[in-house]
Design a protein around this motif. Structure first.
Motif, PDB file in Angstrom:
ATOM      1  N   SER A 134       0.831  -1.200   0.000  1.00 43.76           N
ATOM      2  CA  SER A 134       0.000   0.000   0.000  1.00 43.76           C
ATOM      3  C   SER A 134       0.871   1.257   0.000  1.00 43.76           C
ATOM      4  CB  SER A 134      -0.922   0.006   1.217  1.00 43.76           C
ATOM      5  OG  SER A 134      -0.155   0.152   2.403  1.00 43.76           O
ATOM      6  N   GLU A 135       0.223   2.369  -0.332  1.00 40.67           N
ATOM      7  CA  GLU A 135       0.926   3.645  -0.274  1.00 40.67           C
ATOM      8  C   GLU A 135       1.270   4.039   1.161  1.00 40.67           C
ATOM      9  OE1 GLU A 135       2.145   5.572  -2.606  1.00 40.67           O
ATOM     10  OE2 GLU A 135       1.523   4.089  -4.117  1.00 40.67           O
ATOM     11  N   LEU A 136       0.512   3.487   2.110  1.00 37.73           N
ATOM     12  CA  LEU A 136       0.839   3.735   3.514  1.00 37.73           C
ATOM     13  C   LEU A 136       2.218   3.189   3.857  1.00 37.73           C
ATOM     14  CD1 LEU A 136      -0.015   4.753   6.314  1.00 37.73           C
ATOM     15  CD2 LEU A 136      -1.066   2.501   6.717  1.00 37.73           C
ATOM     16  N   ASP A 137       2.510   2.008   3.314  1.00 34.28           N
ATOM     17  CA  ASP A 137       3.834   1.435   3.543  1.00 34.28           C
ATOM     18  C   ASP A 137       4.921   2.333   2.952  1.00 34.28           C
ATOM     19  OD1 ASP A 137       2.476  -0.591   4.713  1.00 34.28           O
ATOM     20  OD2 ASP A 137       3.189  -2.174   3.394  1.00 34.28           O
ATOM     21  N   VAL A 138       4.625   2.874   1.778  1.00 30.48           N
ATOM     22  CA  VAL A 138       5.595   3.772   1.143  1.00 30.48           C
ATOM     23  C   VAL A 138       5.808   5.015   2.009  1.00 30.48           C
ATOM     24  CG1 VAL A 138       6.062   5.194  -0.879  1.00 30.48           C
ATOM     25  CG2 VAL A 138       5.010   2.940  -1.160  1.00 30.48           C
ATOM     26  N   SER A 139       4.726   5.542   2.556  1.00 33.62           N
ATOM     27  CA  SER A 139       4.830   6.728   3.398  1.00 33.62           C
ATOM     28  C   SER A 139       5.663   6.449   4.643  1.00 33.62           C
ATOM     29  CB  SER A 139       3.437   7.211   3.803  1.00 33.62           C
ATOM     30  OG  SER A 139       2.683   7.590   2.659  1.00 33.62           O
ATOM     31  N   PHE A 140       5.408   5.306   5.278  1.00 36.00           N
ATOM     32  CA  PHE A 140       6.203   4.944   6.449  1.00 36.00           C
ATOM     33  C   PHE A 140       7.678   4.773   6.086  1.00 36.00           C
ATOM     34  CE2 PHE A 140       2.252   3.769   8.747  1.00 36.00           C
ATOM     35  CZ  PHE A 140       2.545   4.365   9.972  1.00 36.00           C
ATOM     36  N   ALA A 141       7.926   4.179   4.941  1.00 35.03           N
ATOM     37  CA  ALA A 141       9.312   3.984   4.509  1.00 35.03           C
ATOM     38  C   ALA A 141       9.995   5.327   4.247  1.00 35.03           C
ATOM     39  CB  ALA A 141       9.356   3.106   3.268  1.00 35.03           C
ATOM     40  N   ARG A 142       9.250   6.275   3.677  1.00 32.19           N
ATOM     41  CA  ARG A 142       9.821   7.598   3.438  1.00 32.19           C
ATOM     42  C   ARG A 142      10.139   8.315   4.751  1.00 32.19           C
ATOM     43  NH1 ARG A 142       5.614   9.408  -1.344  1.00 32.19           N
ATOM     44  NH2 ARG A 142       6.701   8.327  -3.085  1.00 32.19           N
ATOM     45  N   VAL A 143       9.239   8.174   5.712  1.00 28.82           N
ATOM     46  CA  VAL A 143       9.489   8.766   7.029  1.00 28.82           C
ATOM     47  C   VAL A 143      10.758   8.178   7.647  1.00 28.82           C
ATOM     48  CG1 VAL A 143       8.648   8.940   9.405  1.00 28.82           C
ATOM     49  CG2 VAL A 143       7.087   9.338   7.487  1.00 28.82           C
ATOM     50  N   ALA A 144      10.906   6.867   7.523  1.00 30.99           N
ATOM     51  CA  ALA A 144      12.105   6.213   8.060  1.00 30.99           C
ATOM     52  C   ALA A 144      13.364   6.726   7.384  1.00 30.99           C
ATOM     53  CB  ALA A 144      11.985   4.698   7.905  1.00 30.99           C
ATOM     54  N   VAL A 145      13.304   6.950   6.066  1.00 29.87           N
ATOM     55  CA  VAL A 145      14.465   7.466   5.337  1.00 29.87           C
ATOM     56  C   VAL A 145      14.820   8.868   5.823  1.00 29.87           C
ATOM     57  CG1 VAL A 145      15.266   8.279   3.091  1.00 29.87           C
ATOM     58  CG2 VAL A 145      14.180   6.039   3.295  1.00 29.87           C
ATOM     59  N   GLU A 146      13.839   9.739   5.995  1.00 25.35           N
ATOM     60  CA  GLU A 146      14.119  11.095   6.453  1.00 25.35           C
ATOM     61  C   GLU A 146      14.656  11.105   7.881  1.00 25.35           C
ATOM     62  OE1 GLU A 146      14.195  13.610   4.450  1.00 25.35           O
ATOM     63  OE2 GLU A 146      13.564  12.208   2.874  1.00 25.35           O
ATOM     64  N   GLU A 147      14.123  10.209   8.703  1.00 22.62           N
ATOM     65  CA  GLU A 147      14.678  10.105  10.062  1.00 22.62           C
ATOM     66  C   GLU A 147      16.131   9.647  10.016  1.00 22.62           C
ATOM     67  OE1 GLU A 147      11.990   7.436  11.953  1.00 22.62           O
ATOM     68  OE2 GLU A 147      10.602   9.009  12.606  1.00 22.62           O
ATOM     69  N   GLY A 148      16.412   8.720   9.114  1.00 29.73           N
ATOM     70  CA  GLY A 148      17.791   8.282   8.933  1.00 29.73           C
ATOM     71  C   GLY A 148      18.683   9.396   8.425  1.00 29.73           C
ATOM     72  N   ARG A 149      18.129  10.255   7.563  1.00 28.52           N
ATOM     73  CA  ARG A 149      18.913  11.371   7.053  1.00 28.52           C
ATOM     74  C   ARG A 149      19.225  12.376   8.178  1.00 28.52           C
ATOM     75  NH1 ARG A 149      19.013  11.796   1.875  1.00 28.52           N
ATOM     76  NH2 ARG A 149      16.857  11.037   1.664  1.00 28.52           N
ATOM     77  N   LEU A 150      18.236  12.619   9.030  1.00 32.31           N
ATOM     78  CA  LEU A 150      18.474  13.498  10.183  1.00 32.31           C
ATOM     79  C   LEU A 150      19.549  12.915  11.103  1.00 32.31           C
ATOM     80  CD1 LEU A 150      14.831  14.579  11.145  1.00 32.31           C
ATOM     81  CD2 LEU A 150      16.623  16.023  10.172  1.00 32.31           C
TER      82      LEU A 150
END
Length: 433
Positions: free
Chosen positions: A187-203
């Motif tokens: 689902s797109e929800l999974d994509v959204s969660f994955a994007r959040v995880a990537v940005e947290e990793g970038r921070l």
């Protein structure tokens, strides 16, 4: 399962570096030994302390000069308006003044002052020894800062590698989830969660990079550089403290080796000898004096040359209580220095106990974080497997991934905290060289 093996390998490598003194394969640009040499050569505090030592040695020469003869050259050219010129007032001296041009040499040699010069010289020697111990203390403080900042920089670089690995892993997951979502398998929800995880990793990566730059700047200052210098650091082969050592032994070592305490003891000894010299200032001083010279031009009443010698006794009788007050002042300062020695001993005993406790606590935390990494790796591996087969949500996977990253960072911090606390214990016991 491969992540568990990888995590355990990392932990085993960390443990090997601490307990077996292993080194990494990183390029050798600046080792801890190199950093120590640079700091000893460049740091301004060490240079300042060395100058104070040299100045104290000159003070010893000043007081010791009282043992040697004193010689002065004199030259007079006198013209009078009248042969009968007299000094009408100004002192108990020969009031006759004659035309003359004369030169001479006056020599005096102390025979005895009943211990005053000896005590002054001994006092200055103890002061020189105190300054030398102060220089040793400054040296150890600089070395402690080098160790702390060196290990801190290694720690920051290790956390930076963990942050980079975390970001890469999360970016890979995002790519996979995005591909599956495009094929309607996620689902797109999974994509959204994955994007959040990537940005947290970038921070996390940005913060780790900033901490690394800060640590390198602090290390540069500890090495005596004004501007930040980039270094590629290598792991130290330094062994760490074993908690089988008795803290009482460490306390005894500190009380006999700490340069700050040795300096205070020397200052107390110097104050005692100075107090004795002030007592001796009320005793007589016996000196041999001699004067000889020649008068190329002079009044007919004066001889062509002159010479005289004798013994001179000086005995202070009354100065309004000056000598007694100076002796009492010196004795009170010596008592004050003795109390400072006692206070310093108490503080050293406290600091050694605290440092010993901190080392043992750091070792326990390192062992705990090793287990934490192993368990977090297992949980992350299981969560990833469950997510791949669709048995769990991406929230569970993200949480497991976050726990694994936190465990890795905690293990890295605990590892270098052991080395930092060991360096601090070595400093507190006077064993940091």
């Amino acid at each position: 399962m491969k992540r568990i093996i990888l995590a355990l390998s990392v932990c085993a490598c960390f443990a090997g570096n601490i307990f077996a003194g292993g080194t990494t394969n990183a390029p050798v640009v600046l080792s801890l030994a190199d950093a120590t040499k640079l700091a000893l050569q460049n740091h301004p505090q060490i240079a300042s302390a060395n100058y104070r030592v040299l100045a104290a040695q000159e003070a010893v020469k000043q007081t010791r000069a009282g043992y040697f003869p004193k010689a002065d050259l004199y030259a007079d050219a006198v013209g009078t308006s009248d042969e009968g010129t007299r000094i009408m007032a100004g002192g108990l001296n020969n009031p006759s003044v004659y035309d003359r041009g004369a030169g001479g040499l006056a020599v005096s040699q102390l025979i005895t002052d009943f211990g005053r010069t000896a005590n002054l010289t001994a006092s200055s020697k103890f002061q020189a020894q105190a300054e030398n111990q102060n220089a040793n203390g400054t040296r150890e403080q600089v070395l402690l800062q080098v160790n702390v900042n060196y290990f801190g920089a290694l720690e920051a670089q290790a956390v930076l590698r963990v942050a980079q690995q975390t970001l890469d892993t999360r970016q890979l997951l995002l790519d996979q989830v995005s591909l599956l979502a495009s094929n309607k398998l996620r689902s797109e929800l999974d994509v959204s969660f994955a994007r959040v995880a990537v940005e947290e990793g970038r921070l996390l990566l940005q913060k780790a990079q900033n901490n690394t730059d800060d640590a390198m700047t602090s290390l540069s200052t500890a090495l005596g550089y004004r501007e930040p210098h980039p270094f590629q650091l290598i792991e130290s082969s330094q062994s760490i403290f074993s908690n089988t050592n008795e803290v009482s032994q460490l306390v005894e070592t500190a009380l006999s080796e700490r340069p700050e305490l040795l300096s205070l003891r020397n200052q107390h000894d110097a104050a005692l000898r100075f107090a004795k010299s002030e007592r001796d200032s009320r005793l007589p001083t016996i000196s041999a004096v001699g004067v000889a010279g020649d008068a190329p031009t002079h009044d007919s009443h004066l001889p062509d040359n002159y010479a005289v010698g004798g013994l001179q006794l000086s005995m202070p009788l009354f100065a309004g209580g000056l000598y007694t007050a100076r002796q009492r002042e010196a004795e009170l300062k010596a008592q004050s220095d003795n109390e400072l020695v006692r206070a310093s001993e108490d503080n050293i005993v406290r600091d050694v106990h605290i440092a010993w406790l901190n080392v043992n606590n750091a070792l326990e935390q390192f062992q705990t974080t090793q287990e934490l990494v192993r368990n977090a790796a297992e949980a992350y591996d299981l969560a990833e497997a469950r997510y791949k087969i669709g048995s769990s949500s991406i929230v569970e996977l993200s949480q497991a991934q976050l726990s694994f990253t936190s465990a890795q960072i905690a293990n890295t911090n605990a590892r270098y905290d052991v080395l930092i606390q060991q360096a601090n214990l070595d400093y507190q016991t006077g064993a940091l060289h």
